[in-house]
Design an enzyme around this catalytic site. Structure first.
Site, short mmCIF file in Angstrom:
data_model
loop_
_atom_site.label_atom_id
_atom_site.label_comp_id
_atom_site.label_asym_id
_atom_site.label_seq_id
_atom_site.Cartn_x
_atom_site.Cartn_y
_atom_site.Cartn_z
N GLY A 1 1.03 -1.23 0.02
CA GLY A 1 0.13 -0.04 0.01
C GLY A 1 0.64 1.06 -0.16
O GLY A 1 0.37 2.38 -0.71
N GLN B 1 -7.78 -0.90 3.37
CA GLN B 1 -8.68 -1.52 4.65
C GLN B 1 -10.12 -1.71 4.05
O GLN B 1 -10.76 -2.17 5.13
CB GLN B 1 -8.70 -0.48 5.85
CG GLN B 1 -7.62 -0.09 6.71
CD GLN B 1 -7.00 -1.32 7.40
OE1 GLN B 1 -7.67 -2.30 7.52
NE2 GLN B 1 -5.84 -1.29 7.89
N CYS C 1 1.56 1.79 11.96
CA CYS C 1 2.75 2.58 11.43
C CYS C 1 2.98 3.65 12.27
O CYS C 1 4.33 4.29 12.12
CB CYS C 1 2.19 3.43 10.04
SG CYS C 1 1.75 1.97 8.96
#
Length: 380
Positions: free
Chosen positions: A69, A178, A324
């Site tokens: 991603g 997501q 993250c």
């Protein structure tokens, strides 16, 4: 062990892992090689591309492989900036984007591009009218995620698409990492979307591989130059075992998606109702307008990482709002964008569910939560 951190990463399907190991052992050729071993590898590469395209009901030529991603988001934003810089220098993103988008936009701003940030309301939904007002003749790309990774709010992609119908030259990018297999495709891939990014390890595929949907006729500049792979758009020898494994994982996930949201939604609803009964719990996720697998809440007075480690001692794995940013101990950027007070934002934690989770696990989580709630209440 109870694993409630599926938005950070999912366990690879055994069948997808089997595909990975089998391809690694048996398909040894470079897809660019002219000999038969290279042809075998290239055929599998193209078959995987076609399988993924079929599951999205798009053309195989509209699928390009990436490392995940983050690379996909970087490619679409930077590739658009490079390809369209002669026509404009203005980008629009939302205030709740994943760092793969927001940090990329910030880097482009340092290079002289102009970035506008569309606000969200108190529940974490993009203000479409405000975004529309930001569009100008120099705008080259609008980037809005499909499902927020921290609280699970499903963004009004169809409404934004309707606005952008009047601006056919603007690239519309959706970070769908997501969303895929969790939310109905019509919610995040209407016809006006030009680019969408995906990551295999969010749907039980291997890590380090992903893909982008790239609408036919749209232009991106390549980020990776070299040998000319991926139709001269993304150079570097393709990771065929990971790509084949990703295609297998997506097929398995798509086959199960009819029942998955219902089961996961039931787990989430049970959790929501139970947590809402605690005076010091603040819920940031709901059911209506939210993805079925993500639940975000704060326990007043307790920092998120403290709660995460307290659950970890009981072998229950949740996270602060974003994997993250959690190691950097950053407060939720999404909650700040929603104007949530800093003390609550730093207390936020995320539960992210999966079809493999059970009601028994939810019950055990709530038993442990009750024990921790009483413990922390005494300390406070």
């Amino acid at each position: 062990m109870i694993y409630f951190d599926n938005s950070a990463t999912t366990a690879i399907y055994p069948q997808a892992l089997h595909t990975y190991t089998q391809v690694s052992q048996r398909i040894i050729g470079n897809p660019s090689s002219l000999h038969d071993l290279g042809n075998q590898s290239n055929r599998l590469l193209q078959q995987s591309r076609q399988q993924i395209a079929d599951m999205l009901s798009v053309k195989s030529s509209e699928i390009a492989f990436t490392s995940g991603g983050t690379e996909g988001d970087n490619w679409v934003l930077k590739g658009t900036a490079l390809a369209k810089k002669a026509y404009g220098n203005h980008l629009i993103i939302s205030s709740i984007e994943h760092p793969a988008v927001s940090e990329t936009a910030a880097q482009l701003a340092e290079l002289g591009f102009d970035v506008s940030i569309a606000p969200v309301d108190g529940q974490g939904f993009v203000n479409v009218a405000a975004l529309a007002d930001m569009i100008r003749k120099e705008t080259i790309v609008v980037s809005v995620m499909a499902v927020n990774n921290e609280i699970g709010s499903i963004q009004p992609i169809k409404e934004i698409a309707a606005v952008l119908e009047a601006y056919p030259t603007i690239h519309f990018h959706v970070d769908a990492v997501q969303a895929i297999t969790k939310v109905a495709q019509e919610e995040w891939l209407p016809a006006r979307v030009d680019f969408a990014t995906f990551s295999a390890h969010k749907f039980h595929g291997p890590r380090g591989v992903g893909f982008i949907y790239w609408k036919e006729g749209r232009k991106l500049a390549p980020l990776m130059t070299g040998g000319g792979q991926e139709n001269n758009q993304r150079s570097g020898t393709e990771n065929v075992p990971a790509i084949a494994s990703m295609a297998k994982a997506l097929r398995l996930a798509v086959e199960q998606k009819a029942e998955r949201p219902k089961h996961v939604q039931q787990l989430k609803q049970y959790l929501l109702e139970a947590l809402a009964s605690y005076e010091k719990v603040i819920l940031f996720s709901s059911t209506e307008g939210f993805a079925p697998h993500i639940l975000c809440f704060s326990l007043k007075g307790i920092r998120g990482e403290v709660l995460v480690h307290a659950f970890e001692e009981k072998q229950i794995y949740i996270s602060t709002t974003s994997a993250c940013s959690s190691r950097k101990k950053m407060a939720s950027s999404t909650l700040h964008a929603m104007q949530v007070a800093n003390d609550l934002a730093t207390s936020a934690v995320r539960i992210s569910l999966d079809e493999s989770n059970t009601m028994a696990e939810v019950e055990q989580f709530l038993i442990v939560f009750h024990q921790l709630y009483q413990k922390f209440s005494k300390i406070n």
